[in-house]
Scaffold this motif. Structure first.
Motif, PDB file in Angstrom:
ATOM      1  N   ASP A 128     -43.164 -78.541  91.696  1.00  0.00           N
ATOM      2  CA  ASP A 128     -42.867 -78.487  93.186  1.00  0.00           C
ATOM      3  C   ASP A 128     -41.822 -79.250  94.084  1.00  0.00           C
ATOM      4  OD1 ASP A 128     -44.170 -76.544  92.774  1.00  0.00           O
ATOM      5  OD2 ASP A 128     -45.773 -76.960  94.751  1.00  0.00           O
ATOM      6  N   ALA A 129     -42.033 -80.759  93.392  1.00  0.00           N
ATOM      7  CA  ALA A 129     -41.375 -81.779  94.448  1.00  0.00           C
ATOM      8  C   ALA A 129     -39.896 -81.640  93.504  1.00  0.00           C
ATOM      9  CB  ALA A 129     -41.665 -82.387  94.162  1.00  0.00           C
ATOM     10  N   ALA A 133     -35.956 -80.897  95.702  1.00  0.00           N
ATOM     11  CA  ALA A 133     -34.989 -81.724  95.713  1.00  0.00           C
ATOM     12  C   ALA A 133     -34.001 -81.282  94.963  1.00  0.00           C
ATOM     13  CB  ALA A 133     -35.271 -83.181  94.651  1.00  0.00           C
ATOM     14  N   ARG A 134     -33.771 -80.316  93.740  1.00  0.00           N
ATOM     15  CA  ARG A 134     -33.476 -79.883  92.741  1.00  0.00           C
ATOM     16  C   ARG A 134     -32.152 -78.287  94.160  1.00  0.00           C
ATOM     17  NH1 ARG A 134     -31.167 -79.773  87.989  1.00  0.00           N
ATOM     18  NH2 ARG A 134     -32.124 -81.991  87.533  1.00  0.00           N
ATOM     19  N   LEU A 135     -33.041 -78.016  94.788  1.00  0.00           N
ATOM     20  CA  LEU A 135     -31.979 -76.721  95.121  1.00  0.00           C
ATOM     21  C   LEU A 135     -31.853 -77.358  96.265  1.00  0.00           C
ATOM     22  CD1 LEU A 135     -34.961 -73.828  94.921  1.00  0.00           C
ATOM     23  CD2 LEU A 135     -33.129 -73.975  93.982  1.00  0.00           C
ATOM     24  N   CYS A 136     -32.398 -78.348  97.079  1.00  0.00           N
ATOM     25  CA  CYS A 136     -32.157 -78.856  98.578  1.00  0.00           C
ATOM     26  C   CYS A 136     -30.517 -79.061  98.145  1.00  0.00           C
ATOM     27  CB  CYS A 136     -32.074 -80.055  99.416  1.00  0.00           C
ATOM     28  SG  CYS A 136     -34.379 -78.529  99.606  1.00  0.00           S
ATOM     29  N   TRP A 144     -37.529 -74.756 103.909  1.00  0.00           N
ATOM     30  CA  TRP A 144     -37.456 -73.228 104.400  1.00  0.00           C
ATOM     31  C   TRP A 144     -37.078 -72.901 103.134  1.00  0.00           C
ATOM     32  CZ3 TRP A 144     -34.848 -68.503 103.992  1.00  0.00           C
ATOM     33  CH2 TRP A 144     -35.671 -67.267 104.625  1.00  0.00           C
ATOM     34  N   SER A 145     -35.549 -72.537 103.010  1.00  0.00           N
ATOM     35  CA  SER A 145     -34.967 -71.445 101.164  1.00  0.00           C
ATOM     36  C   SER A 145     -35.981 -72.058 100.241  1.00  0.00           C
ATOM     37  CB  SER A 145     -33.743 -71.733 101.548  1.00  0.00           C
ATOM     38  OG  SER A 145     -32.832 -71.183 102.045  1.00  0.00           O
ATOM     39  N   ALA A 146     -36.341 -73.375 100.006  1.00  0.00           N
ATOM     40  CA  ALA A 146     -36.233 -74.219  98.650  1.00  0.00           C
ATOM     41  C   ALA A 146     -38.190 -73.698  98.529  1.00  0.00           C
ATOM     42  CB  ALA A 146     -36.263 -75.298  98.956  1.00  0.00           C
ATOM     43  N   GLU A 147     -38.885 -73.356 100.092  1.00  0.00           N
ATOM     44  CA  GLU A 147     -40.127 -73.246 100.004  1.00  0.00           C
ATOM     45  C   GLU A 147     -40.243 -70.903  99.421  1.00  0.00           C
ATOM     46  OE1 GLU A 147     -41.921 -76.195 102.776  1.00  0.00           O
ATOM     47  OE2 GLU A 147     -41.122 -73.961 103.649  1.00  0.00           O
ATOM     48  N   MET A 148     -39.419 -70.817  99.909  1.00  0.00           N
ATOM     49  CA  MET A 148     -39.565 -69.459 100.206  1.00  0.00           C
ATOM     50  C   MET A 148     -39.125 -69.072  97.928  1.00  0.00           C
ATOM     51  SD  MET A 148     -40.041 -67.501 102.597  1.00  0.00           S
ATOM     52  CE  MET A 148     -41.445 -69.144 103.188  1.00  0.00           C
ATOM     53  N   PHE A 149     -38.664 -70.116  97.887  1.00  0.00           N
ATOM     54  CA  PHE A 149     -37.750 -69.381  95.813  1.00  0.00           C
ATOM     55  C   PHE A 149     -39.518 -69.971  95.438  1.00  0.00           C
ATOM     56  CE2 PHE A 149     -36.533 -71.445  91.635  1.00  0.00           C
ATOM     57  CZ  PHE A 149     -35.875 -70.674  92.299  1.00  0.00           C
ATOM     58  N   LEU A 154     -41.509 -68.742  91.925  1.00  0.00           N
ATOM     59  CA  LEU A 154     -41.900 -69.036  91.094  1.00  0.00           C
ATOM     60  C   LEU A 154     -43.806 -68.717  91.267  1.00  0.00           C
ATOM     61  CD1 LEU A 154     -40.499 -72.015  90.287  1.00  0.00           C
ATOM     62  CD2 LEU A 154     -40.693 -71.089  89.083  1.00  0.00           C
ATOM     63  N   ARG A 155     -44.289 -68.409  92.971  1.00  0.00           N
ATOM     64  CA  ARG A 155     -45.311 -67.637  93.275  1.00  0.00           C
ATOM     65  C   ARG A 155     -46.396 -69.011  92.924  1.00  0.00           C
ATOM     66  NH1 ARG A 155     -46.674 -61.801  90.568  1.00  0.00           N
ATOM     67  NH2 ARG A 155     -46.851 -62.753  88.840  1.00  0.00           N
ATOM     68  N   ARG A 156     -46.127 -69.901  93.185  1.00  0.00           N
ATOM     69  CA  ARG A 156     -46.837 -71.559  93.414  1.00  0.00           C
ATOM     70  C   ARG A 156     -47.473 -71.258  94.311  1.00  0.00           C
ATOM     71  NH1 ARG A 156     -43.871 -75.561  90.605  1.00  0.00           N
ATOM     72  NH2 ARG A 156     -43.158 -73.866  88.390  1.00  0.00           N
ATOM     73  N   PRO A 157     -49.016 -71.666  94.277  1.00  0.00           N
ATOM     74  CA  PRO A 157     -50.116 -70.999  94.724  1.00  0.00           C
ATOM     75  C   PRO A 157     -50.107 -71.921  96.323  1.00  0.00           C
ATOM     76  CG  PRO A 157     -51.041 -72.396  93.135  1.00  0.00           C
ATOM     77  CD  PRO A 157     -49.297 -72.495  92.360  1.00  0.00           C
ATOM     78  N   ASP A 158     -49.742 -73.210  96.683  1.00  0.00           N
ATOM     79  CA  ASP A 158     -49.756 -74.073  97.286  1.00  0.00           C
ATOM     80  C   ASP A 158     -48.876 -74.416  98.077  1.00  0.00           C
ATOM     81  OD1 ASP A 158     -51.897 -75.441  99.170  1.00  0.00           O
ATOM     82  OD2 ASP A 158     -51.823 -77.336  98.169  1.00  0.00           O
ATOM     83  N   VAL A 159     -47.609 -72.935  98.556  1.00  0.00           N
ATOM     84  CA  VAL A 159     -47.076 -73.816  99.697  1.00  0.00           C
ATOM     85  C   VAL A 159     -47.337 -73.691 100.961  1.00  0.00           C
ATOM     86  CG1 VAL A 159     -44.730 -73.512  99.762  1.00  0.00           C
ATOM     87  CG2 VAL A 159     -45.106 -73.377  97.379  1.00  0.00           C
ATOM     88  N   LEU A 160     -46.966 -73.881 101.945  1.00  0.00           N
ATOM     89  CA  LEU A 160     -47.099 -74.058 103.428  1.00  0.00           C
ATOM     90  C   LEU A 160     -45.656 -73.924 103.982  1.00  0.00           C
ATOM     91  CD1 LEU A 160     -49.180 -73.084 105.807  1.00  0.00           C
ATOM     92  CD2 LEU A 160     -49.480 -75.936 105.817  1.00  0.00           C
TER      93      LEU A 160
END
Length: 215
Positions: A128-129, A133-136, A144-149, A154-160
């Protein structure tokens, strides 16, 4: 490289996450059974997902969907970077994008011209990290945009996503009787959701507005 939409299936962790969250959280104990047959879906490939996120930043859902349809009409359902780059800023603005968003969409297209970035498996292999970093590094892509991605591709399980106003509104509605909620208060509520904060966030979104849970 083309991309065909995957068959809809639940992430492998989803059922366990729902069970854990219903045991820990009185609100989710009520919400999850209502929408229990549904789950977060990966609707598009990595490039298409990020473009849709960028287009939808800080505007209404209805306008975001309209602008997305304009891009698809111009470049086809399998929206690809090379097609976007055949359009100028003026062309994109004529489709309804602001100048800033036209620039951001073009910058993202240049980023995704690299074959590995268009490969879903390349993204799945990153943590995730590293993805954040890559998207930002792309102009117009923030936290926010990277978290939505992370959530919707990717449907990562633990994004807030604490920068998401819809999530804060849902937390306010369900946990604070509609009173305004701070990021700190939202984070306190979400402590009980780890390591399934994506799943909890998704059900809270879904409880407020079905259209808010797709990119």
């Amino acid at each position: 490289m083309g991309y065909s939409e995957p068959a809809v299936q639940r992430p492998v962790y989803w059922t366990q996450a729902c069970q854990d969250l219903m045991q820990r959280d009185r609100i989710l104990r009520k919400l999850i059974p209502v929408y229990g047959q549904e789950c977060v879906q990966a609707q598009h490939g990595p490039y298409q997902t990020l473009i849709r996120i960028i287009v939808g930043q800080q505007i209404s859902l209805a306008l975001g969907r309209k602008l997305w349809r304009q891009l698809v009409q111009a470049c086809g359902q399998d929206l690809q970077p090379d097609c976007i780059l055949r359009h100028s800023e003026s062309d994109l603005r004529a489709m309804g994008l602001s100048l800033r968003k036209a620039q951001y969409v073009l910058d993202a297209a240049r980023f995704f011209q690299q074959d590995d970035h268009r490969d879903p498996d390349w993204w799945q292999a990153q943590d995730d990290a590293a993805i954040m970093a890559r998207l930002c590094d792309i102009r117009g892509v923030g936290r926010w945009s990277a978290e939505m991605f992370l959530i919707f591709f990717l449907r990562r399980p633990d994004v807030l996503p604490l920068d998401d106003t819809a999530l804060l509104k849902a937390i306010s509605h369900h946990y604070f009787s509609g009173e305004p909620v701070s990021r700190f208060e939202a984070r306190e509520v979400a402590q009980a959701w780890a390591p399934w904060r994506t799943v909890a966030s998704w059900y809270l979104w879904r409880s407020m507005d079905a259209a808010a849970v797709e990119y």
